[in-house]
Design an enzyme around this catalytic site. Structure first.
Site, PDB file in Angstrom:
ATOM      1  N   ARG A 227       0.817  -1.225   0.000  1.00 11.51           N
ATOM      2  CA  ARG A 227       0.000   0.000   0.000  1.00 11.51           C
ATOM      3  C   ARG A 227       0.850   1.274   0.000  1.00 11.51           C
ATOM      4  O   ARG A 227       0.406   2.329   0.448  1.00 11.51           O
ATOM      5  CB  ARG A 227      -0.967   0.014   1.182  1.00 11.51           C
TER       6      ARG A 227
ATOM      7  N   LYS B  41       2.226  11.583 -11.011  1.00 10.10           N
ATOM      8  CA  LYS B  41       1.281  10.742 -11.756  1.00 10.10           C
ATOM      9  C   LYS B  41       1.981   9.433 -12.102  1.00 10.10           C
ATOM     10  O   LYS B  41       3.058   9.439 -12.698  1.00 10.10           O
ATOM     11  CB  LYS B  41       0.843  11.431 -13.050  1.00 10.10           C
TER      12      LYS B  41
ATOM     13  N   GLU C 172       7.169  18.648 -25.494  1.00 12.06           N
ATOM     14  CA  GLU C 172       6.661  19.056 -24.175  1.00 12.06           C
ATOM     15  C   GLU C 172       7.195  20.437 -23.795  1.00 12.06           C
ATOM     16  O   GLU C 172       6.495  21.238 -23.164  1.00 12.06           O
ATOM     17  CB  GLU C 172       7.046  18.025 -23.106  1.00 12.06           C
TER      18      GLU C 172
ATOM     19  N   LYS D 269       6.589  23.058 -13.969  1.00  9.01           N
ATOM     20  CA  LYS D 269       5.718  21.943 -13.594  1.00  9.01           C
ATOM     21  C   LYS D 269       5.527  21.896 -12.077  1.00  9.01           C
ATOM     22  O   LYS D 269       4.416  21.650 -11.592  1.00  9.01           O
ATOM     23  CB  LYS D 269       6.266  20.611 -14.121  1.00  9.01           C
TER      24      LYS D 269
ATOM     25  N   GLU E 130      -5.150  17.561 -10.117  1.00 10.79           N
ATOM     26  CA  GLU E 130      -5.779  18.033 -11.351  1.00 10.79           C
ATOM     27  C   GLU E 130      -7.249  18.390 -11.175  1.00 10.79           C
ATOM     28  O   GLU E 130      -8.106  17.999 -11.962  1.00 10.79           O
ATOM     29  CB  GLU E 130      -5.609  16.977 -12.464  1.00 10.79           C
TER      30      GLU E 130
ATOM     31  N   ARG F   2      -3.828  22.156 -13.128  1.00 13.16           N
ATOM     32  CA  ARG F   2      -2.939  21.119 -13.668  1.00 13.16           C
ATOM     33  C   ARG F   2      -3.409  20.635 -15.038  1.00 13.16           C
ATOM     34  O   ARG F   2      -2.615  20.164 -15.844  1.00 13.16           O
ATOM     35  CB  ARG F   2      -2.827  19.932 -12.688  1.00 13.16           C
TER      36      ARG F   2
ATOM     37  N   ASN G 275      -2.132  19.709 -20.099  1.00 15.35           N
ATOM     38  CA  ASN G 275      -2.589  18.881 -21.218  1.00 15.35           C
ATOM     39  C   ASN G 275      -2.748  19.708 -22.500  1.00 15.35           C
ATOM     40  O   ASN G 275      -3.362  19.234 -23.465  1.00 15.35           O
ATOM     41  CB  ASN G 275      -3.925  18.202 -20.876  1.00 15.35           C
TER      42      ASN G 275
ATOM     43  N   HIS H 121      -2.600  18.096 -25.891  1.00 16.26           N
ATOM     44  CA  HIS H 121      -2.617  16.650 -25.659  1.00 16.26           C
ATOM     45  C   HIS H 121      -3.893  15.954 -26.145  1.00 16.26           C
ATOM     46  O   HIS H 121      -3.907  14.733 -26.281  1.00 16.26           O
ATOM     47  CB  HIS H 121      -2.420  16.352 -24.163  1.00 16.26           C
TER      48      HIS H 121
ATOM     49  N   HIS I 245      -3.185  12.526 -27.996  1.00 17.37           N
ATOM     50  CA  HIS I 245      -3.544  11.160 -27.555  1.00 17.37           C
ATOM     51  C   HIS I 245      -4.314  10.429 -28.658  1.00 17.37           C
ATOM     52  O   HIS I 245      -4.129   9.217 -28.861  1.00 17.37           O
ATOM     53  CB  HIS I 245      -4.376  11.218 -26.273  1.00 17.37           C
TER      54      HIS I 245
ATOM     55  N   HIS J 175       4.666  10.206 -28.346  1.00 18.37           N
ATOM     56  CA  HIS J 175       3.895  11.189 -27.576  1.00 18.37           C
ATOM     57  C   HIS J 175       4.329  12.634 -27.856  1.00 18.37           C
ATOM     58  O   HIS J 175       3.503  13.485 -28.210  1.00 18.37           O
ATOM     59  CB  HIS J 175       4.010  10.875 -26.081  1.00 18.37           C
TER      60      HIS J 175
HETATM   61  N1  GLY Z   1       1.871  15.197 -17.757  1.00 21.27           N
HETATM   62  C1  GLY Z   1       0.858  16.027 -17.228  1.00 21.27           C
HETATM   63  C2  GLY Z   1       0.782  15.999 -15.731  1.00 21.27           C
HETATM   64  O1  GLY Z   1       1.667  15.474 -15.082  1.00 21.27           O
HETATM   65  O2  GLY Z   1      -0.145  16.514 -15.189  1.00 21.27           O
END
Ligand code: GLY
Length: 340
Positions: free
Chosen positions: A110, A132, A179, A207, A217, A221, A225, A228, A232, A244
């Site tokens: 966990r 993420k 990016e 970032k 998000e 955040r 995107n 994106h 995607h 990507h």
């Molecule tokens: N790659 C976008 C984020 O980490 O929110």
């Protein structure tokens, strides 16, 4: 060495950026970690010495290996070595490795600490930062997709050793520039005028600022995107033949075309997108041949229900880049038709 702090209360951590940064790895390990599980891939150029006894586990290359089966296999490795909750997982590689290693760490007992050593430009400026983690859910019966199963699990530290970039294939560098071009439009920063260490540290800082204000998000955040949504769809439609960062480059100019179609920006601002992405960042901005526009719009809408209510994009506008919902499918199609 440049240190960028990601401030997240008791989950705050440092990102080390510089040549030879991997030599500082031991300092980022959580206090009390007695052993490390190093998760990496064949061919990763950095020699990682965590400063504690460790075992090394390789995962496969490519999206096909970014699965729950790979996480299960890693967890079996962790079990076999007796990795405890007070030990540490170290992900060494590009975004795929750090996403998978991070999710395995989030799941094992966990949650066990993870430190990322990013070895690609995409990993350094984006994937390894912000917590993420996750894997793809293979499409079965029309259901599934990229990064659908995962967790927010912040690392205890991140290393961006610029030595790893010296041997990075040109295509991987291009993906990183995709990016970076995104950050250009989010901030207006002239990243390309900076020396490499400062440029990468600045991307990390951008970032870190976004993530520290909106870790999960709920709002800002989502601006990360930018470009994106189409990206995607292109990745899926080409079965990842378009990578990507390459797809993000196309998605950025598409977002500008769509914003102009919706009356949010003028022709000059669209041209700026082409000048920056195609010019300064030297990225291909044209749609790959042979893609069906209707299929791309359907992919961008995720499902028919969302499509009938309109699509959601991150778009430029008079107040800067923001999330825009309820975009009609006809507008998304018209913007695709405007792409060279
Ligand atoms: N790659 C976008 C984020 O980490 O929110």
């Amino acid at each position: 060495m440049i240190t960028v702090r990601v401030p997240l209360d008791d989950r705050s951590y440092d990102v080390l950026v510089g040549h030879g940064a991997v030599n500082e790895l031991a300092a980022l390990l959580p206090v009390g970690a007695r052993r490390a599980a190093v998760v990496t891939q064949a061919g990763i150029p950095l020699d990682v010495q965590p400063g504690v006894p460790f075992e090394r586990f390789e995962i496969g290359h490519g999206e096909a290996h970014k699965t729950l089966a790979t996480v299960e296999s890693l967890c079996r490795d962790f079990a076999a070595m007796g990795l405890t909750r007070s030990d540490v997982v170290i992900g060494v590689g590009g975004g795929m490795v750090t996403d998978v290693a991070g999710f395995a760490a989030a799941s094992w007992h966990r949650g066990v600490a993870v430190v990322h050593v990013a070895t690609t430009l995409v990993g350094m400026v984006d994937a390894a930062i912000g917590g993420k983690t996750g894997v793809n859910l293979p499409v079965v019966g029309g259901v599934g997709g990229k990064n659908l199963v995962g967790a927010y699990w912040q690392p205890s530290g991140v290393v961006c050793d610029l030595d790893a970039l010296a041997t990075l294939p040109p295509r991987e560098l291009r993906c990183g520039r995709g990016e970076m071009a995104k950050y250009h439009f989010l901030t207006g920063d002239d990243l390309l005028s900076m020396p490499e260490p400062e440029r990468i540290a600045r991307c990390v800082q951008i970032k870190a600022d976004v993530v520290s204000g909106d870790e999960r998000e709920g709002g800002r955040r989502a601006l990360l995107n930018y470009g994106h949504t189409l990206a995607h769809a292109i990745e899926t439609a080409t079965d990842h033949a378009v990578a990507h960062g390459e797809a993000v480059a196309i998605g950025l100019v598409y977002a500008a075309q769509l914003a102009r179609h919706l009356g949010r920006i003028d022709d000059a601002r669209v041209q700026q997108h082409y000048d920056v992405v195609g010019g300064a960042y030297e990225l291909d901005t044209s749609l790959p041949p042979g893609l069906d526009p209707q299929a791309l719009v359907a992919l961008m809408g995720l499902d028919k229900k969302v499509l009938s209510a309109g699509l959601t994009f991150v778009l430029d506008g008079p107040d800067g880049v923001e999330v825009v919902s309820g975009v009609p499918a006809e507008a998304a199609l018209a913007a695709l038709a405007a792409m060279p």
